[in-house]
Design a protein around this motif. Structure first.
Motif, PDB file in Angstrom:
ATOM      1  N   UNK A  86       0.831  -1.209   0.000  1.00 30.84           N
ATOM      2  CA  UNK A  86       0.000   0.000   0.000  1.00 30.84           C
ATOM      3  C   UNK A  86       0.861   1.253   0.000  1.00 30.84           C
ATOM      4  N   UNK A  87       1.935   1.255   0.778  1.00 26.86           N
ATOM      5  CA  UNK A  87       2.774   2.452   0.851  1.00 26.86           C
ATOM      6  C   UNK A  87       3.470   2.725  -0.481  1.00 26.86           C
ATOM      7  N   UNK A  88       4.065   1.694  -1.085  1.00 25.82           N
ATOM      8  CA  UNK A  88       4.759   1.933  -2.359  1.00 25.82           C
ATOM      9  C   UNK A  88       3.759   2.268  -3.466  1.00 25.82           C
ATOM     10  N   UNK A  89       2.511   1.827  -3.318  1.00 28.81           N
ATOM     11  CA  UNK A  89       1.491   2.174  -4.301  1.00 28.81           C
ATOM     12  C   UNK A  89       1.026   3.610  -4.114  1.00 28.81           C
ATOM     13  N   UNK A  90       0.863   4.047  -2.870  1.00 31.00           N
ATOM     14  CA  UNK A  90       0.494   5.439  -2.599  1.00 31.00           C
ATOM     15  C   UNK A  90       1.539   6.387  -3.180  1.00 31.00           C
TER      16      UNK A  90
END
Length: 267
Positions: free
Chosen positions: A170-174
């Motif tokens: 989720x963080x790398x996608x955000x």
């Protein structure tokens, strides 16, 4: 002329108070989610990890309020500072005390008035936008991780199988980095990915705009204090105003002489 309501001394920056209030609501919601997900260890770990992220923020908030309070003992004992401190510590049973922090924020804002809150919030749009983005990043990180993990757990080919994988993805996608080491394989998981990427572009675009405005905008000129009607009839105030004007003219004349000397050297 109507006078603006005086801001309570307890009330910090309005955007900051809203941020702490929303973060308190989210942390209290996490206590409920932790109980709901008691049979799903991976989902429960996501909630617990997010609550761990909030603890240093709440502890810093306690220190900020304590050291800036007009009366440290008054804040600690009468204004539930002890509850702020205990709820910031890594003890599961004391986190419910964050309700006191939320109650104080609501009370202060209600006393300050809705119209004054809106005026103060709009006056510092850039700083409040930053705090809003930080809170929304927390929300997208937590609920995006819960959503993708829920969608992927039913697939035997899934590579997002625990809280660590979900939060990392989720963080790398955000941030729109997308390493590709973790990715959803179900249609529901891919739909979550589309939503997280769309939110990430908006959030980090806002953050980039804030940083650019902070570092590239010219410094604000210092405003001169306005002369009131009482000062106009005060000889001392008039004399101070004349001195200020004389000093400003001397500075302007000195700058002009320096420019003329530079031109003379060129000739």
């Amino acid at each position: 002329m109507a006078q603006t309501a005086k801001q309570p001394r307890e009330l910090k920056n309005v955007g900051y108070e809203v941020f702490i209030g929303l973060l308190s609501i989210l942390s209290i919601l996490n206590l409920i989610l932790s109980a709901v997900f008691s049979g799903y260890q991976a989902l429960q770990y996501v909630v617990l990890i997010m609550n761990a992220f909030f603890m240093p923020i709440f502890l810093a908030d306690f220190c900020y309020r304590f050291f800036t309070a007009p009366s440290k003992s008054g804040y600690f004992f009468r204004n539930f500072g002890w509850a702020d401190l205990l709820s910031s510590l890594p003890f599961a049973r004391t986190k419910i005390l964050r309700l006191f922090r939320l109650w104080r924020v609501i009370r202060l804002m209600r006393n300050f008035g809705l119209r004054n809150l809106v005026r103060e919030f709009v006056a510092d749009r850039a700083g409040n936008a930053l705090l809003t983005v930080v809170f929304l990043v927390f929300c997208v990180l937590e609920f995006g991780s819960l959503a993708v993990l829920s969608a992927e757990l039913s697939s035997p080919d899934a590579n997002i199988t625990n809280a660590s994988d979900a939060l990392w993805w989720t963080y790398v996608t955000i941030t729109t980095v997308g390493y590709g080491d973790r990715y959803p394989v179900t249609n529901a998981g891919r739909l979550v990915g589309v939503l997280v990427m769309t939110a990430g572009v908006g959030l980090f675009g806002t953050l980039s705009g804030f940083l650019a405005n902070t570092f590239l905008s010219p410094p604000k000129k210092k405003e001169e204090p306005a002369v009131t009607s009482a000062d106009a009839n005060n000889p001392k105030a008039q004399l101070a105003e004349l001195k200020r004007m004389f000093e400003a003219q001397e500075q302007a004349a000195a700058d002009l002489r320096a420019k003329l000397e530079e031109i003379d050297k060129l000739l």
